[in-house]
Write a protein that holds these residues in place. Structure first.
Motif, PDB file in Angstrom:
ATOM      1  N   TYR A  19       0.646  -1.236  -0.157  1.00 24.06           N
ATOM      2  CA  TYR A  19       0.052   0.014   0.024  1.00 24.06           C
ATOM      3  C   TYR A  19       0.947   1.272  -0.046  1.00 24.06           C
ATOM      4  CZ  TYR A  19      -3.963  -2.919   1.349  1.00 24.06           C
ATOM      5  OH  TYR A  19      -4.987  -3.956   1.432  1.00 24.06           O
ATOM      6  N   ALA A  20       1.981   1.099  -0.256  1.00 22.00           N
ATOM      7  CA  ALA A  20       3.097   2.413  -0.168  1.00 22.00           C
ATOM      8  C   ALA A  20       2.628   3.529  -0.654  1.00 22.00           C
ATOM      9  CB  ALA A  20       4.443   1.855  -0.600  1.00 22.00           C
ATOM     10  N   GLU A  21       2.229   3.603  -1.991  1.00 25.03           N
ATOM     11  CA  GLU A  21       1.763   4.602  -2.847  1.00 25.03           C
ATOM     12  C   GLU A  21       0.367   5.301  -2.070  1.00 25.03           C
ATOM     13  OE1 GLU A  21       1.687   7.524  -5.724  1.00 25.03           O
ATOM     14  OE2 GLU A  21       3.307   6.037  -5.258  1.00 25.03           O
ATOM     15  N   ARG A  22      -0.319   4.664  -1.694  1.00 29.50           N
ATOM     16  CA  ARG A  22      -1.771   4.791  -1.016  1.00 29.50           C
ATOM     17  C   ARG A  22      -1.367   5.625   0.194  1.00 29.50           C
ATOM     18  NH1 ARG A  22      -6.168   7.111  -1.458  1.00 29.50           N
ATOM     19  NH2 ARG A  22      -7.890   6.530  -0.259  1.00 29.50           N
ATOM     20  N   PHE A  23      -0.581   5.015   1.034  1.00 26.80           N
ATOM     21  CA  PHE A  23      -0.198   5.648   2.362  1.00 26.80           C
ATOM     22  C   PHE A  23       0.616   6.847   2.109  1.00 26.80           C
ATOM     23  CE2 PHE A  23      -1.374   1.479   4.251  1.00 26.80           C
ATOM     24  CZ  PHE A  23      -2.451   1.941   5.272  1.00 26.80           C
ATOM     25  N   ARG A  24       1.180   7.204   1.020  1.00 31.71           N
ATOM     26  CA  ARG A  24       2.294   8.262   0.787  1.00 31.71           C
ATOM     27  C   ARG A  24       1.107   9.313   0.452  1.00 31.71           C
ATOM     28  NH1 ARG A  24       6.725   5.821  -1.082  1.00 31.71           N
ATOM     29  NH2 ARG A  24       5.692   5.246  -3.241  1.00 31.71           N
ATOM     30  N   GLU A  25       0.060   8.996  -0.467  1.00 35.49           N
ATOM     31  CA  GLU A  25      -1.016  10.231  -0.540  1.00 35.49           C
ATOM     32  C   GLU A  25      -1.700  10.479   0.589  1.00 35.49           C
ATOM     33  OE1 GLU A  25      -2.230   7.659  -4.923  1.00 35.49           O
ATOM     34  OE2 GLU A  25      -3.772   8.506  -3.437  1.00 35.49           O
ATOM     35  N   SER A  27      -0.737  10.393   3.495  1.00 36.87           N
ATOM     36  CA  SER A  27      -0.010  11.143   4.627  1.00 36.87           C
ATOM     37  C   SER A  27      -0.356  12.751   4.579  1.00 36.87           C
ATOM     38  CB  SER A  27       1.592  10.735   4.700  1.00 36.87           C
ATOM     39  OG  SER A  27       2.221  11.191   3.470  1.00 36.87           O
ATOM     40  N   ALA A  28      -0.601  13.100   3.411  1.00 41.42           N
ATOM     41  CA  ALA A  28      -0.862  14.420   3.088  1.00 41.42           C
ATOM     42  C   ALA A  28      -2.086  14.793   3.460  1.00 41.42           C
ATOM     43  CB  ALA A  28      -0.777  14.810   1.376  1.00 41.42           C
ATOM     44  N   GLY A  29      -3.162  14.121   3.612  1.00 44.96           N
ATOM     45  CA  GLY A  29      -4.537  14.156   4.118  1.00 44.96           C
ATOM     46  C   GLY A  29      -5.614  13.241   3.770  1.00 44.96           C
ATOM     47  N   GLN A  30      -6.750  13.364   4.542  1.00 43.02           N
ATOM     48  CA  GLN A  30      -7.842  12.310   4.020  1.00 43.02           C
ATOM     49  C   GLN A  30      -8.865  13.033   3.348  1.00 43.02           C
ATOM     50  OE1 GLN A  30      -9.913  10.734   7.437  1.00 43.02           O
ATOM     51  NE2 GLN A  30      -9.676  12.549   8.705  1.00 43.02           N
ATOM     52  N   GLU A  31      -9.433  12.459   2.485  1.00 39.56           N
ATOM     53  CA  GLU A  31     -10.744  13.097   1.657  1.00 39.56           C
ATOM     54  C   GLU A  31     -12.055  11.856   1.609  1.00 39.56           C
ATOM     55  OE1 GLU A  31      -9.602  14.162  -2.091  1.00 39.56           O
ATOM     56  OE2 GLU A  31      -8.996  16.086  -1.504  1.00 39.56           O
ATOM     57  N   PRO A  32     -12.293  11.105   2.861  1.00 40.80           N
ATOM     58  CA  PRO A  32     -13.367  10.238   2.899  1.00 40.80           C
ATOM     59  C   PRO A  32     -14.562  10.653   2.365  1.00 40.80           C
ATOM     60  CG  PRO A  32     -12.731  10.847   4.990  1.00 40.80           C
ATOM     61  CD  PRO A  32     -11.892  11.582   4.149  1.00 40.80           C
ATOM     62  N   GLY A  55      -8.443   5.357   4.386  1.00 41.54           N
ATOM     63  CA  GLY A  55      -8.730   6.678   3.778  1.00 41.54           C
ATOM     64  C   GLY A  55     -10.055   6.873   3.192  1.00 41.54           C
ATOM     65  N   GLU A  56     -10.830   5.617   3.000  1.00 40.67           N
ATOM     66  CA  GLU A  56     -12.227   5.815   2.512  1.00 40.67           C
ATOM     67  C   GLU A  56     -13.343   5.883   3.679  1.00 40.67           C
ATOM     68  OE1 GLU A  56     -12.857   3.635  -1.331  1.00 40.67           O
ATOM     69  OE2 GLU A  56     -11.296   2.324  -0.707  1.00 40.67           O
ATOM     70  N   LEU A  57     -13.218   5.277   4.844  1.00 37.55           N
ATOM     71  CA  LEU A  57     -14.335   5.542   5.786  1.00 37.55           C
ATOM     72  C   LEU A  57     -13.803   6.271   6.915  1.00 37.55           C
ATOM     73  CD1 LEU A  57     -15.700   2.097   5.995  1.00 37.55           C
ATOM     74  CD2 LEU A  57     -16.530   3.824   4.751  1.00 37.55           C
ATOM     75  N   PHE A  58     -14.476   7.403   7.260  1.00 33.77           N
ATOM     76  CA  PHE A  58     -14.449   8.088   8.453  1.00 33.77           C
ATOM     77  C   PHE A  58     -15.171   7.404   9.422  1.00 33.77           C
ATOM     78  CE2 PHE A  58     -14.903  11.711  11.523  1.00 33.77           C
ATOM     79  CZ  PHE A  58     -13.587  12.019  11.656  1.00 33.77           C
ATOM     80  N   THR A  59     -14.558   6.911  10.603  1.00 32.89           N
ATOM     81  CA  THR A  59     -15.335   5.910  11.756  1.00 32.89           C
ATOM     82  C   THR A  59     -15.452   6.480  12.735  1.00 32.89           C
ATOM     83  OG1 THR A  59     -14.423   4.068  10.222  1.00 32.89           O
ATOM     84  CG2 THR A  59     -15.655   3.566  12.149  1.00 32.89           C
TER      85      THR A  59
END
Ligand code: CO
Length: 221
Positions: A19-25, A27-32, A55-59
């Motif tokens: 998930y390296a690429e996803r977590f790099r994105e 780390s800049a912020g979330q847009e769930p 990053g998809e669900l704000f729980t």
């Protein structure tokens, strides 16, 4: 505990690179896109059951997937945690969906049905007790405990959906024209099925008709 720590190492060494690429994105912020309100129960795993990625669900989780009702002035009767989560999701993250996802055989719901005295949590579960009393007649029609439990899990979700819709945060969002839909689901731990309670509400004026419709659907089960 040791198993948990080993799990963290395993995650960092083997899964994180996937998930390296996803977590790099991230780390800049979330847009769930979704606020997911569910029970604290260990058997309910939001990302697993909805096949979503980090990053998809704000729980928001608590015992019984509750959104304490608002007082007449719009302030929450629970602590600030639930209201803050809804406010952050709606006003800052601007999610387009709020899902209240209960589950069958919920311990909080069943403790309420049995009238168990647990201690401090009785005060929290008072909100479920209120739902039980409100729908007592409906619940008494069920022939056994398992069916009463299932109906109360469903009715509890419907009432929490109403409470979410009545928060000042959601009402204000609708008033300013923000696209926001509130849904109620109940998840079956034994079969993985999601029961959609048909409480899809996207405007204040849809609330009462949707509520009645959802109650009728529960009555027909
Ligand atoms: Co539960």
């Amino acid at each position: 505990m040791r198993q948990l720590l080993l799990g963290l190492i395993e995650f960092r060494e083997h899964n994180l690179p996937l998930y390296a690429e996803r977590f790099r994105e991230l780390s800049a912020g979330q847009e769930p896109d979704t606020l997911f309100i569910t029970c604290a129960d260990s058997r309910v795993a939001p990302n697993l059951l909805a096949s979503t990625e980090p990053g998809e669900l704000f729980t928001m989780r608590n015992v019984g997937n509750l959104m304490p009702p608002a007082y007449a002035d719009g302030t929450s009767s629970g602590d600030l945690s639930e209201a803050s989560a809804v406010e952050y999701a709606v006003s800052v993250l601007k999610v387009s969906n709020i899902i209240v996802c209960g589950h069958y055989r919920c311990s909080g719901v069943e403790a309420t049905l049995r009238g168990d005295r647990l201690g401090l949590s009785d005060n929290w579960l008072r909100h479920v007790q209120d739902v039980r009393e409100k729908h007592e007649e409906r619940l008494n029609c069920e022939e056994d405990f398992a069916r009463r439990s299932a109906r109360l899990c469903e009715l509890n979700v419907i009432e929490q959906v109403v409470n979410v819709c009545q928060t000042t945060m959601v009402r204000d969002a609708w008033e300013r024209g923000q696209a926001l839909t509130v849904h109620g689901w109940v998840y079956g731990i034994h079969d993985g099925l999601l029961n959609d309670l048909h409480t899809t509400i996207g405007r204040s004026d849809e609330l009462s008709a949707c509520y009645e419709q959802a109650l009728q659907a529960v009555a027909g089960r």
